[in-house]
Design an enzyme around this catalytic site. Structure first.
Site, PDB file in Angstrom:
ATOM      1  N   ASP A 152      12.503  62.979  39.576  1.00  0.00           N
ATOM      2  CA  ASP A 152      12.706  64.193  38.853  1.00  0.00           C
ATOM      3  C   ASP A 152      13.782  64.678  38.678  1.00  0.00           C
ATOM      4  O   ASP A 152      14.121  66.052  38.623  1.00  0.00           O
ATOM      5  CB  ASP A 152      11.466  64.896  39.128  1.00  0.00           C
ATOM      6  CG  ASP A 152      10.931  66.040  38.033  1.00  0.00           C
ATOM      7  OD1 ASP A 152      11.491  65.536  36.600  1.00  0.00           O
ATOM      8  OD2 ASP A 152      10.414  67.011  38.228  1.00  0.00           O
ATOM      9  N   LYS A 176       8.890  77.625  48.125  1.00  0.00           N
ATOM     10  CA  LYS A 176       8.068  76.965  47.116  1.00  0.00           C
ATOM     11  C   LYS A 176       6.477  76.785  47.283  1.00  0.00           C
ATOM     12  O   LYS A 176       6.215  76.099  48.425  1.00  0.00           O
ATOM     13  CB  LYS A 176       8.615  75.823  46.642  1.00  0.00           C
ATOM     14  CG  LYS A 176       8.454  75.088  45.308  1.00  0.00           C
ATOM     15  CD  LYS A 176       9.137  74.153  44.924  1.00  0.00           C
ATOM     16  CE  LYS A 176       8.622  73.680  43.497  1.00  0.00           C
ATOM     17  NZ  LYS A 176       9.649  73.875  42.417  1.00  0.00           N
ATOM     18  N   GLY A 211       7.222  77.968  37.690  1.00  0.00           N
ATOM     19  CA  GLY A 211       6.908  76.805  36.934  1.00  0.00           C
ATOM     20  C   GLY A 211       5.591  76.301  36.641  1.00  0.00           C
ATOM     21  O   GLY A 211       4.710  77.046  36.869  1.00  0.00           O
ATOM     22  N   MET A 229       3.734  73.956  38.101  1.00  0.00           N
ATOM     23  CA  MET A 229       2.988  73.568  39.325  1.00  0.00           C
ATOM     24  C   MET A 229       3.078  74.755  40.515  1.00  0.00           C
ATOM     25  O   MET A 229       2.318  74.643  41.321  1.00  0.00           O
ATOM     26  CB  MET A 229       3.643  72.228  39.991  1.00  0.00           C
ATOM     27  CG  MET A 229       3.032  71.131  39.212  1.00  0.00           C
ATOM     28  SD  MET A 229       1.332  71.042  39.271  1.00  0.00           S
ATOM     29  CE  MET A 229       0.967  70.780  41.045  1.00  0.00           C
ATOM     30  N   GLY A 230       3.704  75.882  40.191  1.00  0.00           N
ATOM     31  CA  GLY A 230       4.001  76.704  41.288  1.00  0.00           C
ATOM     32  C   GLY A 230       4.786  77.765  40.955  1.00  0.00           C
ATOM     33  O   GLY A 230       5.385  77.903  39.874  1.00  0.00           O
ATOM     34  N   GLY A 252      11.242  82.766  40.878  1.00  0.00           N
ATOM     35  CA  GLY A 252      11.064  81.931  39.681  1.00  0.00           C
ATOM     36  C   GLY A 252       9.601  81.381  39.706  1.00  0.00           C
ATOM     37  O   GLY A 252       8.719  81.385  40.707  1.00  0.00           O
ATOM     38  N   VAL A 277       8.260  80.084  43.103  1.00  0.00           N
ATOM     39  CA  VAL A 277       9.265  80.295  44.280  1.00  0.00           C
ATOM     40  C   VAL A 277       9.586  81.793  44.549  1.00  0.00           C
ATOM     41  O   VAL A 277       9.710  82.412  43.562  1.00  0.00           O
ATOM     42  CB  VAL A 277      10.682  79.650  43.600  1.00  0.00           C
ATOM     43  CG1 VAL A 277      11.652  79.769  44.949  1.00  0.00           C
ATOM     44  CG2 VAL A 277      10.574  78.233  43.333  1.00  0.00           C
TER      45      VAL A 277
END
Length: 847
Positions: free
Chosen positions: A667, A569, A549, A551-552, A547, A554
């Site tokens: 978060d 991650k 996102g 910021m980075g 996956g 996985v």
């Protein structure tokens, strides 16, 4: 209502001793620190123990006082503080006068002239009042004192008529013995007496006695050419000057030295001289700087301060300032404090109180003006105590209603009751570490599968093996094709930063393009042959991407030495930070990741290792199965109520464990909660990641943060604690139950404003069938002020257990999985049939 409350506060301040200690302390500090002033116009003559040893104990004979006054003929004003309310030796003098009359009437005794002369001398020695009267008449500027406040007898008429004036000698000490205000008048039943200190100061400045008394009766009073404060009826507040005696005290002589005609009498010439007692039995008074003095010295200091105009003044325009500040404090407590968190309000109020105290201190110490600051300070303290008490009472009431509702609520007809039997799913691999027995999560209903899009053409450079069409459904065939295309075909391990570019975060444009396609059918970019090699980060070889996102990404990774499979991650620190910010981000990443690795809870994803290579930070975590909660937020895909309660309870216990270790998630959102109903698995992920990315939240081109789930204090940039995570969990529960966020906005500013100021709606306005107890729990979680929420996750989990008890139906015989799923399936309006009533005698919360 506000005016009534402010009136009560003013009455309590003025009529009760509640604020008096603080007022006295502030006044004493200011007076003690006042700018020193010099006074050379007063002195004292003390009847000490040495004088009493030579001339007898107190009270002294009147002829000794007459001799003292005669010796002080050079003084400008003499104040004798000894009371002379009764005749001296009245019986003995009357007997001598009777003997004298008998001798004069007897012709035989009259023939002895030496006998009448002896009697006359005895009469003269016993008639001290006559001697004192003659001394008073010779000096003409001697003031006499009324008796003590208990009897208040004035001097004998013959003495009073010979003296220049009569006044009271009460310094006006408070209960603690400190002289703060000196009364200008002493009101008695017979007559009102002015202050001896004021009379002495007026005579010292050349005013007549009649002019001094008239000036003291005026409004405002006047003395020695100065206007006294308008509030001098309550006492004059002296500013104690420094005198020319030892240690700043007025010069002092013993009565023994004065009667002996000591040369030191020359020092008393032209001064106000106060005659008084100073022995072991004399009570001691204190100045604001805590120095102890005798009453005679206190009267002398007061006379000097009044003669030189050294007293605190309150301008007429500022007399109502404390009451204006009281009104301002009331408006502040009413309009501003409710908008702040408790800690922020306390800090701001403490700053205001400190400013008031320092302001009044500076005005008195350097300007000679006194403005009472304790009235608004008293209002602020009482207001905060009242608000804290109100908040605690409201919390107690809400929790009481919540407990009562948990025990007495009858569920609505369409409330969901799910089976607590879980479906056993056979999987190829399971990596779950259990540290305690987790709560069972009820099974979710099946969701309809979306129709697949048209087939995607496969480039020839991405070989794959596809099962026969009959082996898999069409939509799963395309999914498997996409997974195979994501796999790398070269097994060579490289450490070049170029091969790690695939782990960099998405830009805003890339993320928008990625989100435009359904997750199941997204295609990764075609990789060139130079990139189709397995990169590595530290000891981990990246096998495929799971996956991505903002910021980075996985990756599924494998340890080169042990072969352990983990989820890796990555965070591209090198692209997000530079210079000092990059070093700070590295240190913060290490701290947060190491702290998260110490979390040992069944419902928190395990962190095995962390590191950083070529500007790319990585965290090796436990590999999870299932999906995140964002898949269950659409109105048609909502989980059953009991399932939501069970998941939320496990999240609450996981957060309680992290908060006890001093770690705040910051978060909590659907994407950070992984669930696998078949495996009875709930995992909270990404502890500490929000703290790492928070320093660069405004970077251009990146989409960061989850403001819809943030608490008001987190959005405002204030320090947060575990209750901020509980607010986010409340938003998540609201969305899982209704498919809607509690607060929304068309723009970011509207959203932030709504979270900061708009009360969250009752969850039952969107789903009326929900139990009242569950709505009460969510309402507590969504309170704007942290102190009104649950103290910690354990309290929340305890109440959620009570909610779960009302939802659980009695155990029934085991049936088929299909029947269980059919029972759990949502109806047309996403709510289900009527559940059974809660069992009687349910558990109560211990909070």
């Amino acid at each position: 209502m506000l005016a009534v409350l402010l009136g009560l506060v003013g009455w309590a301040h003025e009529s009760t001793p509640l604020a008096r200690p603080l007022q006295h302390w502030l006044q004493d500090r200011a007076v003690a620190d006042a700018r020193p002033m010099v006074s050379t116009g007063v002195a004292t003559v003390l009847i000490d123990e040495a004088s009493q040893a030579r001339h007898g104990p107190l009270p002294w004979r009147r002829d000794l006082h007459a001799r003292l006054i005669d010796q002080l003929s050079g003084a400008r004003v003499v104040i004798d503080t000894e009371p002379f309310g009764t005749p001296e030796s009245e019986r003995a003098l009357a007997e001598l006068q009777n003997i004298h009359a008998t001798i004069a009437a007897d012709p035989v005794l009259a023939r002895h002239p030496e006998l009448p002369a002896l009697i006359e001398r005895s009469e003269a020695s016993l008639n001290g009042d006559a001697h004192l009267t003659q001394s008073l008449e010779r000096h003409a500027r001697v003031l006499l004192s009324l008796g003590p406040p208990g009897d208040g007898l004035p001097p004998l008429p013959r003495l009073a008529s010979a003296a220049a004036g009569i006044g009271h000698a009460v310094p006006g000490a408070d209960a603690d013995g400190v002289i703060r205000r000196h009364p200008l008048w002493r009101h008695g039943s017979a007559q009102d007496a002015p202050s001896l200190a004021a009379l002495g100061a007026g005579l010292y400045r050349g005013d007549s006695m009649a002019a001094v008394e008239t000036g003291l009766r005026d409004h405002p009073p006047r003395l020695a050419g100065h206007s006294l404060p308008d509030d001098s009826d309550s006492g004059l507040m002296p500013l104690w000057p420094v005198h020319d005696g030892p240690d700043g005290a007025p010069p002092s002589l013993s009565a023994l030295e004065v009667l002996a005609g000591s040369p030191a009498l020359a020092r008393l010439k032209g001064r106000i001289v106060v005659i008084g007692r100073d022995d072991r039995s004399t009570p001691r008074l204190r100045l604001p700087d805590r120095r102890e003095i005798s009453p005679a010295e206190a009267l002398a200091r007061l006379s000097g301060a009044m003669a030189d105009g050294h007293w605190a003044r309150t301008p007429a325009a500022m007399q109502w300032l404390p009451w204006g500040l009281l009104v301002a404090a009331g408006l502040y407590l009413w309009r501003i404090v409710p908008r702040l968190t408790r800690n922020s309000a306390l800090m701001l109020s403490a700053s205001l109180c400190l400013a008031l105290a320092l302001g009044s201190h500076g005005l008195l110490a350097w300007g000679g003006m006194w403005i009472t600051p304790t009235l608004p300070i008293f209002a602020l303290v009482l207001g905060h105590l009242a608000l804290i008490a109100r908040d605690r009472w409201q919390m107690h009431q809400r929790r009481s209603r919540s407990r009562n509702t948990l025990l007495s609520t009858t569920l609505d007809e369409d409330t969901v009751i799910t089976s607590y039997e879980t479906v056993t799913v056979t999987t190829r691999e399971r990596t779950v570490i259990r540290h305690d027995e987790p709560e069972t999560v009820p099974q979710a209903p099946p969701r309809p599968v979306p129709a697949p899009p048209p087939a995607v053409a496969r480039p020839p450079s991405a070989p794959h093996a596809t099962p026969a069409p009959s082996a898999l459904p069409s939509h799963l065939q395309d999914t498997q094709v996409l997974d195979e295309r994501r796999a790398f075909v070269d097994t060579q391990v490289l450490h070049s930063p170029d091969t790690l570019e695939a782990t960099q975060p998405l830009t805003r444009e890339e993320l928008a393009a990625c989100l435009a396609t359904p997750a199941v059918f997204r295609q990764p970019p075609v990789l060139s042959d130079t990139v189709r090699r397995q990169p590595a980060l530290g000891p981990y070889v990246l096998e495929r991407e799971l996956g991505r996102g903002a910021m980075g990404r996985v990756h599924l990774a494998r340890h080169r030495d042990t072969g352990a499979v983990v989820a890796l991650k990555t965070l591209a620190l090198g692209r997000e930070f530079d210079g000092f910010a990059l070093e700070e981000a590295r240190q913060r990443f290490q701290r947060e990741a190491l702290a998260a690795s110490r979390l040992d809870h069944a419902d928190i994803v395990r962190v095995f290792e962390c590191g950083e290579q070529d500007g790319i930070a990585y965290i090796a975590m436990e590999r999870l199965t299932g999906q995140d909660l964002s898949q269950h937020l659409a109105p048609e895909h909502l989980l059953p109520v009991a399932t939501v309660v069970a998941i939320s309870r496990r999240i609450a216990r996981a957060l309680a464990h992290a908060h006890a270790q001093g770690i705040i998630h910051r978060d909590i959102k659907p994407a950070n909660i992984m669930v696998d109903i078949g495996r009875n698995q709930v995992k909270v992920t990404d502890f500490g990641i929000a703290r790492i990315t928070d320093a660069n939240r405004t970077r251009t081109g990146l989409v960061l943060g989850s403001p819809s789930y943030m608490s008001p204090e987190q959005l405002a940039g204030r320090p947060v604690d575990g209750r901020s995570d509980l607010y986010s969990l409340g938003v998540l529960m609201f969305q899982m139950l209704t498919g809607e966020l509690p607060l929304k906005g068309n723009t970011m500013s509207e959203l932030i404003g709504a979270i900061a100021r708009t009360p969250a709606p009752d969850v039952r306005t969107l789903r009326p069938s929900l139990p009242a107890a569950l709505a009460e729990v969510i309402g507590i979680l969504l309170e704007k002020r942290p102190e009104l929420r649950y103290r910690d996750g354990l309290d929340l989990a305890e109440d959620l257990k009570l909610v779960a008890d009302t939802l659980r139906r009695p155990t029934r015989p085991a049936g088929s999985i299909a029947a269980s799923v059919q029972e759990c399936a949502p109806g047309p309006d996403t709510d289900q049939s009527r559940p059974p009533s809660p069992r009687a005698g349910g558990a109560q919360s211990h909070r």
